[in-house]
Design a protein around this motif. Sequence first.
Motif, mmCIF file in Angstrom:
data_model
loop_
_atom_site.group_PDB
_atom_site.id
_atom_site.type_symbol
_atom_site.label_atom_id
_atom_site.label_comp_id
_atom_site.label_asym_id
_atom_site.label_seq_id
_atom_site.Cartn_x
_atom_site.Cartn_y
_atom_site.Cartn_z
ATOM 1 N N LYS A 1 0.837 -1.210 0.000
ATOM 2 C CA LYS A 1 0.000 0.000 0.000
ATOM 3 C C LYS A 1 0.870 1.259 0.000
ATOM 4 O O LYS A 1 0.552 2.256 -0.659
ATOM 5 C CB LYS A 1 -0.945 0.002 1.205
ATOM 6 C CG LYS A 1 -1.922 1.185 1.166
ATOM 7 C CD LYS A 1 -2.910 1.172 2.299
ATOM 8 C CE LYS A 1 -3.926 2.325 2.161
ATOM 9 N NZ LYS A 1 -3.302 3.659 2.047
ATOM 10 N N LYS A 2 1.999 1.217 0.720
ATOM 11 C CA LYS A 2 2.909 2.375 0.737
ATOM 12 C C LYS A 2 3.459 2.650 -0.660
ATOM 13 O O LYS A 2 3.561 3.800 -1.086
ATOM 14 C CB LYS A 2 4.064 2.126 1.717
ATOM 15 C CG LYS A 2 3.680 2.274 3.179
ATOM 16 C CD LYS A 2 4.886 2.025 4.071
ATOM 17 C CE LYS A 2 4.506 2.116 5.548
ATOM 18 N NZ LYS A 2 5.644 1.745 6.419
ATOM 19 N N ASN B 1 2.000 1.729 -3.470
ATOM 20 C CA ASN B 1 0.852 2.196 -4.244
ATOM 21 C C ASN B 1 0.600 3.686 -4.002
ATOM 22 O O ASN B 1 0.396 4.456 -4.945
ATOM 23 C CB ASN B 1 -0.385 1.381 -3.839
ATOM 24 C CG ASN B 1 -1.647 1.843 -4.555
ATOM 25 O OD1 ASN B 1 -1.911 1.490 -5.690
ATOM 26 N ND2 ASN B 1 -2.451 2.659 -3.868
ATOM 27 N N ASP B 2 0.639 4.094 -2.738
ATOM 28 C CA ASP B 2 0.364 5.493 -2.397
ATOM 29 C C ASP B 2 1.445 6.419 -2.959
ATOM 30 O O ASP B 2 1.152 7.535 -3.399
ATOM 31 C CB ASP B 2 0.255 5.658 -0.877
ATOM 32 C CG ASP B 2 -0.971 4.941 -0.311
ATOM 33 O OD1 ASP B 2 -1.831 4.506 -1.112
ATOM 34 O OD2 ASP B 2 -1.059 4.793 0.919
ATOM 35 N N HIS B 3 2.686 5.946 -2.937
ATOM 36 C CA HIS B 3 3.783 6.731 -3.510
ATOM 37 C C HIS B 3 3.553 6.953 -5.007
ATOM 38 O O HIS B 3 3.691 8.078 -5.508
ATOM 39 C CB HIS B 3 5.113 5.995 -3.285
ATOM 40 C CG HIS B 3 6.238 6.506 -4.127
ATOM 41 N ND1 HIS B 3 7.056 7.544 -3.734
ATOM 42 C CD2 HIS B 3 6.677 6.131 -5.363
ATOM 43 C CE1 HIS B 3 7.936 7.789 -4.686
ATOM 44 N NE2 HIS B 3 7.737 6.945 -5.686
ATOM 45 N N ALA C 1 0.731 6.770 -6.648
ATOM 46 C CA ALA C 1 -0.465 7.604 -6.849
ATOM 47 C C ALA C 1 -0.138 9.080 -6.629
ATOM 48 O O ALA C 1 -0.594 9.956 -7.372
ATOM 49 C CB ALA C 1 -1.579 7.158 -5.904
ATOM 50 N N ALA C 2 0.665 9.352 -5.599
ATOM 51 C CA ALA C 2 1.011 10.743 -5.281
ATOM 52 C C ALA C 2 1.892 11.358 -6.363
ATOM 53 O O ALA C 2 1.728 12.526 -6.727
ATOM 54 C CB ALA C 2 1.711 10.808 -3.925
ATOM 55 N N LEU D 1 -5.472 -1.517 -5.126
ATOM 56 C CA LEU D 1 -4.187 -0.826 -5.250
ATOM 57 C C LEU D 1 -3.951 -0.494 -6.731
ATOM 58 O O LEU D 1 -3.056 -1.020 -7.387
ATOM 59 C CB LEU D 1 -3.055 -1.692 -4.681
ATOM 60 C CG LEU D 1 -3.161 -2.055 -3.188
ATOM 61 C CD1 LEU D 1 -1.962 -2.878 -2.750
ATOM 62 C CD2 LEU D 1 -3.305 -0.795 -2.317
#
Length: 263
Positions: free
Chosen positions: A148-149, A151-153, A155-156, A197
């Motif tokens: 998830k980390k 994925n979030d990176h 996405a950001a 994700l």
Amino acid sequence: MSDESQDNGASRNGSVPEIELIIKASTIDGRRKGACLFCQEYFMDLYLLAELKTISLKVTTVCMQKPPPDFRTNFEATHPPILIDNGLAILENEKIERHIMKSVPGGYNLFVQDKEVATLIENLYSKLKLMLVKKDENKNNALLVHLKKINDHLAARGTRFLTGDTMCCFDCELMPRLQHIRVAGKYFVDFDIPKHLTALWRYMYHMYQLDAFTQSCPADQDIINHYKLQQAKGDIKMLKMKKHEELETPTFTTSIPVDLNEH
């Protein structure tokens, strides 16, 4: 030893240096690409440089269960990956990395300095190994949190790859590990990378389109067998390969289970 592939986009007219990468062969048939993460990582690095025509790349697979006499003579008990540049053999992973960065034409551009990304992807593989050994929910959760980390990176940043819209060394490190998580996780503990994700799946989609990944990627069967051998740890009964595994047509999981157009 067998030549897995040659040239990979670069000319052989003497204007560019030839780099040879010796990688582990399949533990199933002893000829095709094996499931060594570092072998694939450096294969991808060098393939990208060959596509840019800064080098000519020759890739050779070696069956470590029955290494040929010339391999034993030259390298004794050393395991691949081994990089050979103008007759010079580089044997250790860190030295191979350093050599690609400092001595292989164009290599410097692959090695982007990004501490955030370096920290983000480190220890991901250890969470897969823990999940396969422990087989409990807590280990699954640790891997999910890490994915998830990432994925979030992605996405950001909104970029195709980890540090931008062009691939770098971090992508060549991460994607082979994601493939092992996907294939081995599913086979041994029925683990799936969650569909929600979507930034991670979009990243994997882009990687699956690239020759640097598809040409270096081991078959699903070889990834699975890699972990079967690790789990067997010398158990002769477990090590005996079923005949159908040797005869099975290699498969490669590269499908995307989500519709990226919806996100």
